[in-house]
Design an enzyme around this catalytic site. Structure first.
Site, PDB file in Angstrom:
ATOM      1  N   ASP A 101      -4.535  -2.742  -2.238  1.00 26.38           N
ATOM      2  CA  ASP A 101      -4.480  -4.152  -1.853  1.00 26.38           C
ATOM      3  C   ASP A 101      -3.757  -4.920  -2.951  1.00 26.38           C
ATOM      4  O   ASP A 101      -4.363  -5.394  -3.914  1.00 26.38           O
ATOM      5  CB  ASP A 101      -5.895  -4.695  -1.626  1.00 26.38           C
ATOM      6  N   ALA A 102      -2.431  -4.998  -2.816  1.00 30.15           N
ATOM      7  CA  ALA A 102      -1.619  -5.699  -3.814  1.00 30.15           C
ATOM      8  C   ALA A 102      -0.848  -6.858  -3.178  1.00 30.15           C
ATOM      9  O   ALA A 102      -0.241  -7.650  -3.886  1.00 30.15           O
ATOM     10  CB  ALA A 102      -0.652  -4.728  -4.486  1.00 30.15           C
ATOM     11  N   LYS A 103      -0.858  -6.932  -1.858  1.00 29.11           N
ATOM     12  CA  LYS A 103      -0.255  -8.041  -1.098  1.00 29.11           C
ATOM     13  C   LYS A 103       1.133  -8.386  -1.618  1.00 29.11           C
ATOM     14  O   LYS A 103       1.443  -9.559  -1.890  1.00 29.11           O
ATOM     15  CB  LYS A 103      -1.162  -9.273  -1.137  1.00 29.11           C
ATOM     16  N   ARG A 104       1.977  -7.380  -1.698  1.00 27.69           N
ATOM     17  CA  ARG A 104       3.326  -7.620  -2.199  1.00 27.69           C
ATOM     18  C   ARG A 104       4.219  -8.217  -1.111  1.00 27.69           C
ATOM     19  O   ARG A 104       4.066  -7.921   0.075  1.00 27.69           O
ATOM     20  CB  ARG A 104       3.951  -6.315  -2.704  1.00 27.69           C
TER      21      ARG A 104
END
Ligand SMILES: O=c1ccn([C@@H]2O[C@H](COP(=O)(O)O)[C@@H](O)[C@H]2O)c(=O)[nH]1
Length: 281
Positions: A97-100
């Site tokens: 979960d890094a929401k890049r």
């Protein structure tokens, strides 16, 4: 080019074997304190190792929240690498979960960091933000296909602030969140047993039956536990698409640590409630 089993197929198999629960690895400073750990790299490492030990051989998906590791700089990222590798080695699928999200050329570098098979942080799937335009994600889509990885695209997020962007209505009358779901349905067309391109759709949002949730891909559903949603809400939110929902619980499970048995018991309670809700829905 080597071809790998696609993420969607691996996820469907894992959900059938282990149930759909995704446990988050979110080392909040407050949780480190509750666990009797220092808010430092050693505390971070102990926390993430404990969650992996407790969960990786039994839940379908683990979702480390990159932000909580990044705040410790390079040493935090080293802990994250180990966490991902150990979780995968023990049999869990890892959703980073890094929401890049960025313009396409920079997005390509983010994709390299998480979706290139030999990258230190290679993960089974990555959360991405489409709010620079869905097309900006195309390098990640391409590399995910090549590596047998997946993406979870933020469509309808669990936080109350998301609506001002995601419910905004476009000139064609469709809202932004629904547009993202339509892109994903196109990405997954014809894939069996499940496409690899999922959406993030909050479990907190109430009835979403007017949205096209039938994207033939997984729906990662955060919001259960600390944000107020419950497993019993799932059928009412997702309707027939509930079969493809991967419900995420982070703090709701993690607050039971550091005892491994207590963490497992909590995850098992959520898993059982989810099973019952999905069966009844
Ligand atoms: O819409 C979204 C997208 C991502 N998240 C993330 O999921 C977990 C939720 O944690 P809880 O402790 O279960 O509330 C966290 O990592 C968020 O960043 C989300 O909540 N909503």
């Amino acid at each position: 080019m080597t071809s790998y089993e696609p993420f969607g197929a691996r996820l469907r198999h894992a959900m059938d074997e282990r149930g759909p629960l995704c446990v988050g690895i979110d080392p909040h400073a407050s949780l480190l304190a509750e666990w009797g750990l220092n808010d430092d790299v050693a505390g971070l490492e102990r926390f993430s190792r404990t969650v992996v030990e407790a969960m990786a051989d039994r839940v379908a998906v683990l979702k480390p929240q990159s932000a909580f590791f990044e705040r410790f700089g390079s040493r935090g990222l080293a802990v994250l690498e180990t966490c991902v590798q150990e979780a995968r080695a023990a049999g869990a699928l890892v959703v980073m979960d890094a929401k890049r999200g960025d313009i396409g050329s920079t997005m390509a570098a983010y994709a390299e960091a998480f979706l290139r098979k030999d990258a230190p942080l290679f993960s089974d799937a990555l959360t991405v933000s489409p709010y620079l335009g869905y097309g900006s994600l195309s390098p990640a889509v391409t590399l995910a296909r090549e590596s047998g990885a997946g993406l979870f695209v933020l469509a309808l997020t669990s936080n109350p602030e998301g609506g001002e962007v995601q419910h905004a209505v476009r000139a064609d009358g469709r809202n932004v969140g629904a547009t993202m779901l339509a892109h994903l349905a196109a990405e997954n067309a014809g894939e069996e047993p499940l496409g690899s391109f999922g959406a993030v759709v909050g479990a907190t949002l109430g009835d979403l039956s007017s949205y096209g949730l039938d994207i033939n891909g997984p729906l990662l559903a955060p919001g259960i536990g600390a944000q107020g949603a419950t497993p019993a809400d799932l059928p009412g939110v997702f309707g027939a698409a509930v079969r493809n929902v991967v419900p995420n619980v982070s703090r709701g499970v993690l607050r039971h640590g550091p005892d491994v048995g207590a963490l497992r018991a909590s995850a098992e309670r959520f898993a059982e409630e989810i099973r019952a809700a999905v069966a009844a829905g």
